[in-house]
Write a protein that holds these residues in place. Structure first.
Motif, short mmCIF file in Angstrom:
data_model
loop_
_atom_site.label_atom_id
_atom_site.label_comp_id
_atom_site.label_asym_id
_atom_site.label_seq_id
_atom_site.Cartn_x
_atom_site.Cartn_y
_atom_site.Cartn_z
N LEU A 120 -2.95 -3.15 7.97
CA LEU A 120 -2.23 -1.97 8.40
C LEU A 120 -2.56 -1.71 9.86
O LEU A 120 -3.74 -1.64 10.24
CB LEU A 120 -2.65 -0.74 7.58
N ILE A 123 -4.35 7.62 -0.17
CA ILE A 123 -5.43 6.72 0.21
C ILE A 123 -6.44 7.54 1.00
O ILE A 123 -6.12 8.10 2.04
CB ILE A 123 -4.89 5.55 1.05
N LYS A 164 -0.42 2.95 9.65
CA LYS A 164 -0.90 4.31 9.51
C LYS A 164 -0.50 5.04 10.79
O LYS A 164 -1.02 4.75 11.87
CB LYS A 164 -2.41 4.37 9.32
N ARG A 210 -7.47 0.20 -4.63
CA ARG A 210 -7.38 -0.68 -3.47
C ARG A 210 -8.35 -0.23 -2.38
O ARG A 210 -8.48 0.96 -2.11
CB ARG A 210 -5.96 -0.70 -2.92
N HIS A 246 -4.89 6.29 -4.93
CA HIS A 246 -4.33 4.94 -4.99
C HIS A 246 -5.09 3.94 -4.13
O HIS A 246 -4.88 2.74 -4.25
CB HIS A 246 -2.86 4.99 -4.56
N GLY A 247 -5.95 4.45 -3.26
CA GLY A 247 -6.71 3.57 -2.40
C GLY A 247 -7.75 4.35 -1.62
O GLY A 247 -7.75 5.60 -1.60
N ASP A 267 -8.98 -5.46 -0.15
CA ASP A 267 -7.55 -5.70 -0.37
C ASP A 267 -6.76 -5.73 0.93
O ASP A 267 -5.63 -6.24 0.94
CB ASP A 267 -6.98 -4.59 -1.27
N GLY A 268 -7.31 -5.19 1.98
CA GLY A 268 -6.61 -5.17 3.26
C GLY A 268 -7.52 -4.60 4.33
O GLY A 268 -8.67 -4.25 4.08
N ILE A 277 -9.07 -0.67 1.58
CA ILE A 277 -8.54 -1.09 2.87
C ILE A 277 -9.65 -0.85 3.89
O ILE A 277 -9.93 0.29 4.27
CB ILE A 277 -7.27 -0.30 3.24
N PHE A 307 0.84 -1.19 0.00
CA PHE A 307 0.00 0.00 0.00
C PHE A 307 0.88 1.24 0.00
O PHE A 307 1.83 1.34 0.78
CB PHE A 307 -0.92 0.02 1.22
N LYS A 308 0.55 2.19 -0.85
CA LYS A 308 1.31 3.44 -0.93
C LYS A 308 0.47 4.48 -1.65
O LYS A 308 -0.61 4.18 -2.17
CB LYS A 308 2.64 3.23 -1.66
N ALA A 362 4.88 -0.90 4.77
CA ALA A 362 4.31 0.38 4.34
C ALA A 362 4.27 1.38 5.48
O ALA A 362 3.67 1.11 6.53
CB ALA A 362 2.91 0.17 3.78
#
Length: 295
Positions: free
Chosen positions: A134, A10, A164, A75, A40-41, A101-102, A77, A6-7, A185
């Motif tokens: 995360l 978001i 995070k 993505r 990106h997410g 995805d997470g 999360i 993950f990057k 991440a």
């Protein structure tokens, strides 16, 4: 060298409400706007999604809808934090079942566990569900800080893929880079300081501001990735007022107010939150103008 799973930018999605219920049509519009802006997410049912105030059924419905609407284009999360470990496991299992995805799992709030308790909590969730997790450290809200050493210990678990960090302590990212693998991440959870976090080797941000100005947040991230720090600072200067303005009252009320000004959803929040105070609304509108999202 393996890249983090993950990057980037978001978005910590708000949950739009209408007449006491989740406004699913508005949620879909907001999510489509995020995807079109190139984030990106997304994180449904995090703090900004009012996860603490929504029912369990509402929580799960929002996560399921987010996965369905995103349809693999970005993505997802899913927020899966809880004070009780068994509840966090249930939410993480649901997230996996619907194809997230997470997960984002916050430190248990109110009961203030020790570092040993925190490590055991996160390991129990990670052991129970085969989905990337995360960690989420936000001591200003939960009353407990996840120590750097505890994060480093948890980083050895194959399902714990990052953190995070919403502490705003920029010294932590450098410590982490020296104590965890390069594919772990390192994600900022503090919009005002995320440029500094990236500059020290962070990989992205889980952002409140990107609800309102996703294009600007993506532009700042892209500038850093291309090595154009002067452009990144220009974006930081443009957005800093909004970063601050969206926390002039109980979050996410100011964010919902800003989105209502853009005609994207109503500003209704779930008790015990209250609508944004009239006294700070002009300041938020000025910050939106400075960020270029309103005239």
């Amino acid at each position: 060298m393996t890249a983090p799973l993950f990057k980037g930018v978001i978005t910590a999605l708000i949950t739009p409400l209408r007449d006491g219920n989740v406004d699913e049509a508005a949620f879909d519009r907001l999510l489509e706007r995020q995807i079109a802006a190139g984030v990106h997410g997304v994180v449904p049912m995090g703090t900004t999604g009012e996860s603490a105030s929504l029912t369990l059924d509402e929580h799960k419905r929002v996560v399921e809808r987010c996965v369905a609407v995103a349809a693999g284009r970005v993505r997802v999360i899913a927020g899966a934090g809880a004070s009780a470990t068994d509840k966090a496991i249930d939410l993480a299992r649901f997230a996996k079942t619907v194809g997230a995805d997470g997960t984002l799992v916050v430190t248990p709030y109110y009961n203030r566990p020790s570092q040993a308790g925190l490590e055991a909590h996160f390991r129990a969730v990670a052991d129970a569900v085969q989905i990337p997790m995360l960690l989420y450290n936000v001591p200003g809200r939960t009353g407990v800080d996840l120590a750097n050493e505890t994060v480093a210990a948890l980083a050895d678990h194959p399902n714990v893929v990052g953190i995070k960090d919403a502490t705003g302590d920029l010294g932590r990212v450098s410590w982490m880079r020296n104590h965890v693998a390069s594919d772990f991440a390192l994600i900022s959870g503090d919009d005002p300081s995320w440029l500094g976090y990236l500059a020290q080797g962070g990989h992205g941000v889980i952002s409140v501001s990107s609800n309102v100005v996703p294009e600007g947040m993506v532009a700042l991230y892209d500038a850093v990735q291309s090595g154009d720090l002067a452009l990144a600072r220009t974006w930081q200067d443009r957005l800093i007022g909004l970063h601050k303005g969206l926390f002039l009252d109980n979050s996410p009320s100011p964010t919902k107010f800003a989105l209502s000004r853009l005609g994207l959803c109503g500003e209704e929040v779930r008790l015990p939150l209250a609508p944004t105070r009239e006294a700070v609304r002009p300041d938020i509108e000025r910050a939106m103008a400075d960020a270029g999202v309103v005239d």
